[in-house]
Design a protein around this motif. Structure first.
Motif, PDB file in Angstrom:
ATOM      1  N   CYS A  34       0.837  -1.203   0.000  1.00 16.45           N
ATOM      2  CA  CYS A  34       0.000   0.000   0.000  1.00 16.45           C
ATOM      3  C   CYS A  34       0.872   1.254   0.000  1.00 16.45           C
ATOM      4  O   CYS A  34       0.696   2.142  -0.837  1.00 16.45           O
ATOM      5  CB  CYS A  34      -0.915  -0.018   1.216  1.00 16.45           C
ATOM      6  N   TYR A  35       1.823   1.342   0.926  1.00 19.20           N
ATOM      7  CA  TYR A  35       2.683   2.521   0.996  1.00 19.20           C
ATOM      8  C   TYR A  35       3.556   2.645  -0.248  1.00 19.20           C
ATOM      9  O   TYR A  35       3.867   3.756  -0.685  1.00 19.20           O
ATOM     10  CB  TYR A  35       3.535   2.473   2.255  1.00 19.20           C
ATOM     11  N   ALA A  36       3.962   1.519  -0.823  1.00 25.74           N
ATOM     12  CA  ALA A  36       4.744   1.573  -2.050  1.00 25.74           C
ATOM     13  C   ALA A  36       3.926   2.213  -3.170  1.00 25.74           C
ATOM     14  O   ALA A  36       4.399   3.114  -3.871  1.00 25.74           O
ATOM     15  CB  ALA A  36       5.200   0.167  -2.446  1.00 25.74           C
ATOM     16  N   GLU A  37       2.670   1.764  -3.329  1.00 22.70           N
ATOM     17  CA  GLU A  37       1.818   2.309  -4.387  1.00 22.70           C
ATOM     18  C   GLU A  37       1.495   3.776  -4.126  1.00 22.70           C
ATOM     19  O   GLU A  37       1.567   4.605  -5.032  1.00 22.70           O
ATOM     20  CB  GLU A  37       0.527   1.504  -4.501  1.00 22.70           C
ATOM     21  N   ALA A 214      -0.858   4.679  14.139  1.00 20.00           N
ATOM     22  CA  ALA A 214      -0.894   5.193  12.765  1.00 20.00           C
ATOM     23  C   ALA A 214       0.480   5.136  12.115  1.00 20.00           C
ATOM     24  O   ALA A 214       0.582   5.027  10.884  1.00 20.00           O
ATOM     25  CB  ALA A 214      -1.415   6.631  12.764  1.00 20.00           C
ATOM     26  N   LEU A 215       1.533   5.197  12.898  1.00 26.40           N
ATOM     27  CA  LEU A 215       2.891   5.159  12.359  1.00 26.40           C
ATOM     28  C   LEU A 215       3.298   3.760  11.916  1.00 26.40           C
ATOM     29  O   LEU A 215       4.304   3.597  11.219  1.00 26.40           O
ATOM     30  CB  LEU A 215       3.882   5.684  13.404  1.00 26.40           C
ATOM     31  N   ILE A 216       2.541   2.748  12.306  1.00 24.21           N
ATOM     32  CA  ILE A 216       2.824   1.384  11.851  1.00 24.21           C
ATOM     33  C   ILE A 216       2.257   1.211  10.450  1.00 24.21           C
ATOM     34  O   ILE A 216       1.153   1.643  10.150  1.00 24.21           O
ATOM     35  CB  ILE A 216       2.219   0.362  12.828  1.00 24.21           C
ATOM     36  N   TRP A 217       3.016   0.571   9.593  1.00 27.58           N
ATOM     37  CA  TRP A 217       2.618   0.449   8.189  1.00 27.58           C
ATOM     38  C   TRP A 217       1.365  -0.407   8.048  1.00 27.58           C
ATOM     39  O   TRP A 217       1.149  -1.338   8.838  1.00 27.58           O
ATOM     40  CB  TRP A 217       3.782  -0.119   7.387  1.00 27.58           C
ATOM     41  N   PRO A 218       0.497  -0.108   7.083  1.00 27.10           N
ATOM     42  CA  PRO A 218      -0.864  -0.660   7.051  1.00 27.10           C
ATOM     43  C   PRO A 218      -0.980  -2.170   7.202  1.00 27.10           C
ATOM     44  O   PRO A 218      -1.810  -2.658   7.965  1.00 27.10           O
ATOM     45  CB  PRO A 218      -1.382  -0.202   5.678  1.00 27.10           C
ATOM     46  N   GLU A 219      -0.158  -2.921   6.467  1.00 25.69           N
ATOM     47  CA  GLU A 219      -0.337  -4.380   6.464  1.00 25.69           C
ATOM     48  C   GLU A 219       0.332  -5.081   7.643  1.00 25.69           C
ATOM     49  O   GLU A 219       0.182  -6.298   7.802  1.00 25.69           O
ATOM     50  CB  GLU A 219       0.222  -4.971   5.159  1.00 25.69           C
ATOM     51  N   GLN A 220       1.059  -4.354   8.474  1.00 23.77           N
ATOM     52  CA  GLN A 220       1.893  -4.995   9.496  1.00 23.77           C
ATOM     53  C   GLN A 220       1.147  -5.141  10.832  1.00 23.77           C
ATOM     54  O   GLN A 220       1.482  -4.519  11.844  1.00 23.77           O
ATOM     55  CB  GLN A 220       3.203  -4.221   9.652  1.00 23.77           C
ATOM     56  N   ASP A 221       0.146  -6.012  10.823  1.00 20.86           N
ATOM     57  CA  ASP A 221      -0.656  -6.225  12.025  1.00 20.86           C
ATOM     58  C   ASP A 221       0.172  -6.799  13.171  1.00 20.86           C
ATOM     59  O   ASP A 221      -0.111  -6.528  14.347  1.00 20.86           O
ATOM     60  CB  ASP A 221      -1.828  -7.159  11.718  1.00 20.86           C
ATOM     61  N   PHE A 222       1.225  -7.576  12.849  1.00 20.25           N
ATOM     62  CA  PHE A 222       2.046  -8.152  13.914  1.00 20.25           C
ATOM     63  C   PHE A 222       2.777  -7.054  14.680  1.00 20.25           C
ATOM     64  O   PHE A 222       2.963  -7.162  15.905  1.00 20.25           O
ATOM     65  CB  PHE A 222       3.059  -9.154  13.331  1.00 20.25           C
TER      66      PHE A 222
END
Length: 349
Positions: A34-37, A214-222
């Motif tokens: 997501c952040y890459a796109e 919010a500072l954690i990247w979207p897909e990184q639920d762990f």
């Protein structure tokens, strides 16, 4: 903070676009599609770049803008939908960007610091006093409260848990290791912990906690889950956090550490926020502290992670191509390891 929060970029116009393009093509892939796109989309969006150019230079960094949008409710989506969200919320995005900072408090970095901390405790024969610079909410001040899983590949996994802690009551930090990493048999004892930050975050404040998430990247639920576990520990054992300039506060705060403990001053992705003069002053301050009170210095920083307005870089000891978005860990100015920005890997030198 992290190296990916401040990917190389400088100046105006093309420089800001390059900054976002670098983040989207070098830093984000493999960690957040997501952040890459979104970042590549921003880089190719001249009108949006002009808006970002209205912010001070140090506020234009990709992760700060992206986190502000996430804080306001931006969901994982294709770039056109994200662009529409920005159009609808731009005033609020600007408000958050101008009032907040990239204070990522990644507890996972403790995995890359632990071997050095354990070596220091063993060599000194004393417990540790920890003093973190750019401490955010102070979550990296609890390496003795976390669990660790050091993975050397195959079946070579070393697990270390805090004594007496109930299962599930602490985050387990997983770290891939290569080279002769001195993985400790147990956790060092910490008797004092304190930190300095320009604007410390309070784990008891709902908005500050929401900003950390919010500072954690979207897909990184762990990462989001271990953040919540680390916050629970910090709420039970609030560290001493001092607001102010690290060059002003360091020696006075260090003087509060117990004399019978080995003082360790450490930081991760903090030097990019100091200009060349500030970093030079910091080196002098640490040297004075080491010769006076005595301390060990652990520096965990990237190479040129944010090009300063004066053109200065951060770490000169390692070729940038070898780091490629990772950190260089130094102990008393001596390079010891290459580390993953979120603590995910540790390559011993």
């Amino acid at each position: 903070m992290s190296p990916t929060e401040t990917a190389a970029g400088h100046g105006t116009g093309a420089g800001t676009a390059d900054w976002y393009r670098h983040f989207g093509t070098v830093d984000a892939p493999g960690s957040s599609a997501c952040y890459a796109e979104w970042s590549v989309g921003v880089a190719g969006d001249p009108e949006l770049i002009l808006r970002i150019e209205q912010w001070p230079h140090h506020k234009r960094q990709p992760l700060l803008m992206l986190a502000a949008a996430r804080f306001l409710g931006a969901e994982i989506s294709p770039y056109p939908e994200f662009r529409a969200f920005l159009d609808a919320h731009w005033d609020d995005v600007s408000r958050i960007v101008l009032s907040r900072a990239t204070q990522t408090n990644e507890a996972g970095r403790c995995a890359t610091l632990l071997p050095s901390l354990a070596q220091i405790a063993a060599a000194e024969g004393r417990p540790l006093a920890l003093l973190e610079l750019g401490a955010s909410a102070g979550l990296n001040l609890f390496p003795d409260h976390y669990g660790y899983a050091f993975d050397a590949g195959g079946s070579q996994m070393t697990r270390i848990d805090p004594d007496g802690a109930p299962p599930g009551g602490f985050p387990v930090l997983r770290c891939a290791v290569t080279g002769p990493v001195p993985v400790p048999a147990g956790l060092p004892r910490v008797v004092w912990r304190a930190g300095i930050d320009l604007h410390p975050l309070d784990v008891r404040d709902a908005d500050d906690v929401a900003w950390l998430e919010a500072l954690i990247w979207p897909e990184q639920d762990f990462r989001r889950e271990r953040l919540r576990q680390a916050i629970s520990i910090a709420r039970e054992h609030p560290p001493l956090l001092v607001a102010g300039d690290l060059n002003v506060q360091l020696e006075a705060l260090a003087a509060q550490a117990p004399a019978d403990a080995a003082l360790v001053v450490f930081h991760s992705a903090v030097m990019p926020y100091l200009d060349a003069g500030g970093r030079s002053l910091f080196r002098s301050t640490v040297a004075r502290l080491a010769s006076g009170r005595g301390c060990h210095w652990l520096s965990n920083e990237g190479h040129g992670v944010m090009m300063q307005a004066d053109g200065s870089a951060v770490v000169e000891e390692m070729d940038a191509d070898r780091l490629r978005g990772r950190f260089l860990l130094l102990h008393n100015s001596r390079p010891t390891a290459i580390t993953g920005p979120h603590g995910q890997s540790l390559e011993w030198l």
